[in-house]
Motif scaffolding. Structure first.
Motif, mmCIF file in Angstrom:
data_model
loop_
_atom_site.group_PDB
_atom_site.id
_atom_site.type_symbol
_atom_site.label_atom_id
_atom_site.label_comp_id
_atom_site.label_asym_id
_atom_site.label_seq_id
_atom_site.Cartn_x
_atom_site.Cartn_y
_atom_site.Cartn_z
ATOM 1 N N MET A 1 0.830 -1.203 0.000
ATOM 2 C CA MET A 1 0.000 0.000 0.000
ATOM 3 C C MET A 1 0.865 1.253 0.000
ATOM 4 O O MET A 1 0.447 2.305 -0.481
ATOM 5 C CB MET A 1 -0.909 -0.006 1.218
ATOM 6 C CG MET A 1 -1.865 1.142 1.346
ATOM 7 S SD MET A 1 -3.277 0.735 2.387
ATOM 8 C CE MET A 1 -2.468 0.061 3.838
ATOM 9 N N LEU A 2 2.078 1.160 0.530
ATOM 10 C CA LEU A 2 2.945 2.322 0.602
ATOM 11 C C LEU A 2 4.093 2.255 -0.388
ATOM 12 O O LEU A 2 4.934 3.144 -0.395
ATOM 13 C CB LEU A 2 3.495 2.459 2.031
ATOM 14 C CG LEU A 2 2.424 2.637 3.114
ATOM 15 C CD1 LEU A 2 3.078 2.708 4.486
ATOM 16 C CD2 LEU A 2 1.591 3.881 2.858
ATOM 17 N N ILE A 3 4.137 1.228 -1.229
ATOM 18 C CA ILE A 3 5.191 1.150 -2.216
ATOM 19 C C ILE A 3 4.952 2.214 -3.280
ATOM 20 O O ILE A 3 3.827 2.626 -3.550
ATOM 21 C CB ILE A 3 5.269 -0.254 -2.860
ATOM 22 C CG1 ILE A 3 3.963 -0.607 -3.571
ATOM 23 C CG2 ILE A 3 5.628 -1.291 -1.824
ATOM 24 C CD1 ILE A 3 4.047 -1.897 -4.356
ATOM 25 N N ASP A 4 6.045 2.692 -3.891
ATOM 26 C CA ASP A 4 5.949 3.766 -4.876
ATOM 27 C C ASP A 4 5.733 3.150 -6.251
ATOM 28 O O ASP A 4 6.622 2.504 -6.804
ATOM 29 C CB ASP A 4 7.218 4.612 -4.854
ATOM 30 C CG ASP A 4 7.021 5.927 -5.577
ATOM 31 O OD1 ASP A 4 5.863 6.346 -5.726
ATOM 32 O OD2 ASP A 4 8.023 6.525 -5.990
ATOM 33 N N THR A 5 4.547 3.309 -6.775
ATOM 34 C CA THR A 5 4.198 2.774 -8.086
ATOM 35 C C THR A 5 3.905 3.926 -9.026
ATOM 36 O O THR A 5 3.629 5.050 -8.595
ATOM 37 C CB THR A 5 2.976 1.847 -7.997
ATOM 38 O OG1 THR A 5 1.880 2.580 -7.419
ATOM 39 C CG2 THR A 5 3.275 0.632 -7.131
ATOM 40 N N PRO A 6 3.948 3.702 -10.327
ATOM 41 C CA PRO A 6 3.674 4.789 -11.273
ATOM 42 C C PRO A 6 2.271 5.355 -11.100
ATOM 43 O O PRO A 6 1.329 4.643 -10.748
ATOM 44 C CB PRO A 6 3.836 4.104 -12.640
ATOM 45 C CG PRO A 6 4.727 2.938 -12.388
ATOM 46 C CD PRO A 6 4.377 2.462 -11.008
ATOM 47 N N VAL A 7 2.156 6.643 -11.358
ATOM 48 C CA VAL A 7 0.853 7.297 -11.365
ATOM 49 C C VAL A 7 0.106 6.875 -12.627
ATOM 50 O O VAL A 7 0.678 6.820 -13.718
ATOM 51 C CB VAL A 7 1.021 8.828 -11.328
ATOM 52 C CG1 VAL A 7 -0.330 9.522 -11.521
ATOM 53 C CG2 VAL A 7 1.662 9.259 -10.027
ATOM 54 N N ARG A 8 -1.192 6.560 -12.454
ATOM 55 C CA ARG A 8 -2.042 6.248 -13.595
ATOM 56 C C ARG A 8 -3.237 7.191 -13.617
ATOM 57 O O ARG A 8 -3.695 7.663 -12.574
ATOM 58 C CB ARG A 8 -2.526 4.795 -13.530
ATOM 59 C CG ARG A 8 -1.415 3.773 -13.695
ATOM 60 C CD ARG A 8 -1.972 2.377 -13.864
ATOM 61 N NE ARG A 8 -2.660 1.934 -12.665
ATOM 62 C CZ ARG A 8 -3.519 0.898 -12.635
ATOM 63 N NH1 ARG A 8 -3.772 0.218 -13.740
ATOM 64 N NH2 ARG A 8 -4.094 0.546 -11.502
ATOM 65 N N LEU A 9 -3.731 7.453 -14.826
ATOM 66 C CA LEU A 9 -4.891 8.311 -15.009
ATOM 67 C C LEU A 9 -6.028 7.499 -15.602
ATOM 68 O O LEU A 9 -5.884 6.884 -16.664
ATOM 69 C CB LEU A 9 -4.562 9.471 -15.942
ATOM 70 C CG LEU A 9 -5.735 10.420 -16.234
ATOM 71 C CD1 LEU A 9 -6.162 11.169 -14.969
ATOM 72 C CD2 LEU A 9 -5.388 11.411 -17.344
ATOM 73 N N GLY A 10 -7.164 7.489 -14.910
ATOM 74 C CA GLY A 10 -8.374 6.865 -15.413
ATOM 75 C C GLY A 10 -9.401 7.934 -15.731
ATOM 76 O O GLY A 10 -9.600 8.860 -14.939
ATOM 77 N N VAL A 11 -10.041 7.832 -16.884
ATOM 78 C CA VAL A 11 -11.070 8.789 -17.276
ATOM 79 C C VAL A 11 -12.421 8.095 -17.283
ATOM 80 O O VAL A 11 -12.583 7.036 -17.909
ATOM 81 C CB VAL A 11 -10.773 9.404 -18.652
ATOM 82 C CG1 VAL A 11 -11.934 10.296 -19.098
ATOM 83 C CG2 VAL A 11 -9.477 10.209 -18.606
ATOM 84 N N GLN A 12 -13.370 8.677 -16.569
ATOM 85 C CA GLN A 12 -14.728 8.144 -16.528
ATOM 86 C C GLN A 12 -15.557 8.832 -17.606
ATOM 87 O O GLN A 12 -15.849 10.026 -17.527
ATOM 88 C CB GLN A 12 -15.361 8.385 -15.157
ATOM 89 C CG GLN A 12 -16.751 7.766 -15.009
ATOM 90 C CD GLN A 12 -17.404 8.159 -13.685
ATOM 91 O OE1 GLN A 12 -17.508 9.338 -13.365
ATOM 92 N NE2 GLN A 12 -17.824 7.162 -12.918
#
Length: 264
Positions: A1-12
């Motif tokens: 939960m605290l690991i640094d993962t890439p930011v993703r963008l979701g569009v609704q």
């Protein structure tokens, strides 16, 4: 939960006040622009604007997106557990997962929640109950869904990610701790760490490892400073509601540039 993962963008893509051809074109354009996830919502009537305006059903649309798209993940933000038998939900999710696989793993995300829009219930003949009874039904349904995924033939192509929306600490966040791969909310940046601590406490009681839980939050009507603050609190999936027929692709491009800056 605290690991640094890439930011993703979701569009609704909000499935209201627009033709389906407009939705289809928007899905294609957004995938071409580089968004990571496409979402719709699971309702039967518009949530704002003309109450009897154009509107389309979620799951049939998702099956169409599974065939239309090539790269993006996709799902509902979020499915309403009340509207369909839990085992049926599992089977539909598995089928859409396979439709989207195209030689690899599927791309479907099972976003779900307990439901809240009373008009849907009244006009389609579902019992509205109470917020508590709907959450209890979601808890029971999620167990059935996961069990059904374990016996379907063929099985899903991957462990289908489960996304749960909401921030209620007693019931919703316990379901997040028990079942979710993604926790979605609209909470302010200053409230994220407290909610995460609640999830952690529930996870300890559930004896579940949440090291890979993704924190998700909404961008609409927010600015980069707020997004930066959410990012600093561990949010890594950002969603953006988009209304047609005049889709604001420039807004999407702005947030894609922000995402890419965070991932640089």
């Amino acid at each position: 939960m605290l690991i640094d993962t890439p930011v993703r963008l979701g569009v609704q893509i909000q499935p209201q006040h627009v033709s389906y051809s407009g939705i289809r074109d928007a899905a294609r354009r957004l995938e071409d622009l580089g968004v990571d996830i496409l979402f719709n919502w699971d309702h039967f009537f518009p949530l704002f604007g003309a109450p009897d305006g154009e509107h389309f059903e979620a799951w049939t649309m998702l099956a169409a997106w599974a065939e239309q798209t090539e790269r993006v993940e996709f799902g509902s933000l979020v499915n309403c557990n009340s509207y369909r038998n839990a085992d049926l939900q599992a089977d539909m999710a598995r089928t859409i997962d396979h439709i989207s696989a195209k030689g690899g793993e599927g791309r479907f995300i099972f976003g779900t929640g307990s439901g809240w829009f009373e008009r849907d219930y009244d006009e389609y003949g579902y019992e509205f109950g109470t917020a508590g009874s709907r959450l209890d039904a979601l808890a029971e349904g999620l167990g059935r869904i996961e069990s059904r995924w374990g016996v379907l033939n063929p099985a899903p192509t991957r462990r289908i990610p489960v996304m749960i929306g909401g921030a209620g600490e007693k019931k919703t966040l316990r379901l997040v701790a028990r079942h979710a791969d993604i926790w979605h909310s609209f909470v302010a940046p200053e409230d994220v760490s407290h909610k995460v601590d609640v999830i952690k406490r529930h996870a300890e009681r559930e004896e579940r490892d949440l090291s890979n839980l993704t924190i998700s939050n909404e961008l609409r009507d927010r600015d980069e400073a707020t997004a930066d603050a959410l990012h600093a609190q561990g949010t890594r999936l950002f969603t953006l509601g988009l209304l047609g027929p005049e889709w604001d692709y420039e807004l999407v491009k702005r947030w894609l540039a922000w995402r890419d800056g965070k991932n640089a």
